[in-house]
Design a protein around this motif. Structure first.
Motif, PDB file in Angstrom:
ATOM      1  N   TYR A 271      -6.740  34.250 -15.978  1.00 44.35           N
ATOM      2  CA  TYR A 271      -7.433  33.392 -16.945  1.00 44.35           C
ATOM      3  C   TYR A 271      -8.453  34.160 -17.774  1.00 44.35           C
ATOM      4  O   TYR A 271      -8.457  34.075 -19.006  1.00 44.35           O
ATOM      5  CB  TYR A 271      -8.124  32.231 -16.217  1.00 44.35           C
ATOM      6  CG  TYR A 271      -8.743  31.221 -17.163  1.00 44.35           C
ATOM      7  CD1 TYR A 271      -7.995  30.150 -17.633  1.00 44.35           C
ATOM      8  CD2 TYR A 271     -10.069  31.340 -17.596  1.00 44.35           C
ATOM      9  CE1 TYR A 271      -8.541  29.217 -18.504  1.00 44.35           C
ATOM     10  CE2 TYR A 271     -10.622  30.418 -18.466  1.00 44.35           C
ATOM     11  CZ  TYR A 271      -9.859  29.361 -18.918  1.00 44.35           C
ATOM     12  OH  TYR A 271     -10.403  28.450 -19.793  1.00 44.35           O
ATOM     13  N   SER A 275      -8.327  34.911 -21.728  1.00 45.19           N
ATOM     14  CA  SER A 275      -9.340  34.260 -22.567  1.00 45.19           C
ATOM     15  C   SER A 275     -10.198  35.274 -23.312  1.00 45.19           C
ATOM     16  O   SER A 275     -10.433  35.146 -24.518  1.00 45.19           O
ATOM     17  CB  SER A 275     -10.226  33.353 -21.706  1.00 45.19           C
ATOM     18  OG  SER A 275      -9.460  32.377 -21.045  1.00 45.19           O
ATOM     19  N   SER A 320      -9.869  30.243 -28.535  1.00 43.26           N
ATOM     20  CA  SER A 320     -10.523  31.166 -27.603  1.00 43.26           C
ATOM     21  C   SER A 320     -11.873  30.610 -27.155  1.00 43.26           C
ATOM     22  O   SER A 320     -12.266  30.774 -25.999  1.00 43.26           O
ATOM     23  CB  SER A 320     -10.693  32.552 -28.232  1.00 43.26           C
ATOM     24  OG  SER A 320     -11.635  32.542 -29.279  1.00 43.26           O
ATOM     25  N   LEU A 323     -11.119  28.171 -24.364  1.00 43.69           N
ATOM     26  CA  LEU A 323     -10.776  28.825 -23.095  1.00 43.69           C
ATOM     27  C   LEU A 323     -12.001  29.418 -22.417  1.00 43.69           C
ATOM     28  O   LEU A 323     -12.223  29.214 -21.215  1.00 43.69           O
ATOM     29  CB  LEU A 323      -9.721  29.908 -23.341  1.00 43.69           C
ATOM     30  CG  LEU A 323      -8.347  29.418 -23.808  1.00 43.69           C
ATOM     31  CD1 LEU A 323      -7.440  30.605 -24.120  1.00 43.69           C
ATOM     32  CD2 LEU A 323      -7.700  28.512 -22.772  1.00 43.69           C
ATOM     33  N   VAL A 324     -12.808  30.150 -23.176  1.00 45.49           N
ATOM     34  CA  VAL A 324     -13.969  30.819 -22.580  1.00 45.49           C
ATOM     35  C   VAL A 324     -14.996  29.791 -22.108  1.00 45.49           C
ATOM     36  O   VAL A 324     -15.501  29.869 -20.982  1.00 45.49           O
ATOM     37  CB  VAL A 324     -14.596  31.805 -23.583  1.00 45.49           C
ATOM     38  CG1 VAL A 324     -15.923  32.338 -23.050  1.00 45.49           C
ATOM     39  CG2 VAL A 324     -13.643  32.963 -23.857  1.00 45.49           C
TER      40      VAL A 324
END
Length: 420
Positions: A271, A275, A320, A323-324
């Motif tokens: 992950y 990410s 992004s 995700l982060v």
């Protein structure tokens, strides 16, 4: 046997990570929305709000990190949210009634968006989202592989359009160069037109210091102004240039939700590698894109690779960010009792409309009339002040209520007729 009334989603069914991400998106989108209220031409890299060199730098950093990114986050979360909504309707075995509820929910979102557009701010995006919600419905039953193929197909259309644009631009520039080679006494009217058009585009321009009266000098005149410029009553129920982009990120939201990362990011073995790699790549692409837009706008893009490079910068960085920040929330913030950003997300619709009301009061003529009076740098503390007010009001409201006022109204309108 009497059927039990249809019940909306309970508060304990909400996903904390999604509320947190919505809160970030709502706060972040203010960086760009404020410019639509503050300047006659907010997108210009040189016209308004530039009193010093630092304003150009501020504009670069704001656009580099925020322009289109929080819209992307919001659209992605919209797709995720409506998939969850349909999933819950299906789990309750409501059948066609679940379809009715879904349609009613989108209908009222459309109405709220239109009211927002005509009576508060014509830059509303809610009615556009509602139309996207109707278009999303057939995709809910597709497998993830099929959804990815749909995303790639939509993306290929936008890439194809970019190829056509750069080819047209190159052809036009070639005509300009040919016209320059013609001596003054032999130039045709078309030669003069070619030279004039491109000479303007290739020239670095000075900031516009013209004094403009505030928009909407009175509220009633503002309604007429909005009616003249708004498009819903003309049959344009969505933003044509945003439709494919919106559907792309909304479908990506469905795929990400199905993967399980909003419940537990660890379901992806790599992950953080995925990410952070996407974040670094996206930051680089956006840096190149927005540096060119801010400081080199007079240098036309004439190469195919650069044109393609600039097609999806904000979508990549927006995904992004999702995700982060999703990983950060689950790893570090999930256990915190005081979740004020998540509270903003719970009241995302109310806070979005609240921002428009406040910005209208600050910049329009029927309020303080500060239109085109602040530099790009001076807008930043105004953004911070509005954040503080929103955080405080949201905290106070949720101490007494379970949801925001507009969320309550939206839910009431959606479910009321089904419980009679």
């Amino acid at each position: 046997m009497q059927q039990s009334p249809v019940q909306p989603t309970l508060q304990n069914e909400r996903k904390g990570s999604l509320d947190f991400l919505r809160g970030i998106a709502i706060l972040g989108i203010l960086f760009i929305n404020i410019e639509n209220f503050a300047y006659p031409d907010p997108w210009s890299p040189y016209k308004f709000g530039f009193s010093s060199e630092i304003d150009h730098s501020v504009r670069f950093w704001v656009y580099f990190l925020t322009q289109g990114k929080f819209y992307t986050m919001f659209a992605l979360l919209f797709g995720t949210g409506f998939y969850i909504f349909l999933e819950r309707m299906e789990s309750k075995k409501l059948g066609i009634k679940g379809m009715d509820i879904y349609s009613r929910r989108l209908l009222w979102l459309f109405v709220i968006g239109v009211i927002h557009a005509y009576f508060i701010w014509d830059g509303d995006v809610l009615y556009h989202y509602a139309i996207c919600g109707f278009l999303l419905f057939p995709f809910r039953s597709f497998k993830n592989v099929t959804l990815v193929l749909v995303v790639l197909f939509f993306a290929s259309l936008l890439l194809s359009n970019a190829i056509n644009q750069v080819n047209d631009r190159k052809a036009s520039y070639a005509q300009y160069e040919q016209s320059l080679m013609v001596t003054d006494d032999l130039r045709t009217a078309q030669d003069v037109k070619n030279i004039s058009r491109w000479s303007s585009k290739l020239r670095q321009k000075e900031a516009d210091t013209t004094v403009y009266p505030p928009k909407k000098s009175t509220y009633l005149s503002g309604l007429k102004e909005t009616y003249d410029h708004a498009s819903v009553h003309k049959g344009m129920w969505y933003y044509q240039g945003l439709l494919l982009r919106s559907l792309i990120v909304m479908i990506i939201g469905i795929v990400l939700y199905r993967s399980g990362i909003f419940d537990n990011f660890r379901v992806w073995k790599y992950y953080w590698l995925i990410s952070l790699s996407l974040l670094i790549l996206s930051l680089y692409i956006n840096y190149v894109r927005y540096y060119h837009w801010t400081f080199e706008y007079f240098d036309p893009v004439l190469t195919l690779w650069k044109e393609l490079f600039f097609v999806f910068p904000k979508e990549l960085l927006g995904v992004s960010y999702i995700l982060v920040l999703n990983g950060v929330y689950q790893k570090f913030l999930k256990g915190m009792k005081f979740k004020i950003i998540s509270s903003i997300g719970k009241m995302a619709l109310s806070n979005y409309l609240f921002q428009s009301i406040v910005l209208g009061f600050i910049f329009y003529g029927y309020g303080l009339g500060k239109f085109n009076e602040y530099t790009r740098t001076e807008l930043l503390p105004i953004v911070g002040l509005i954040w503080i007010v929103q955080l405080l009001l949201t905290w106070l409201w949720l101490r007494r209520h379970k949801q925001g006022p507009v969320e309550w109204l939206w839910r009431k309108l959606t479910y009321h007729s089904f419980n009679k």
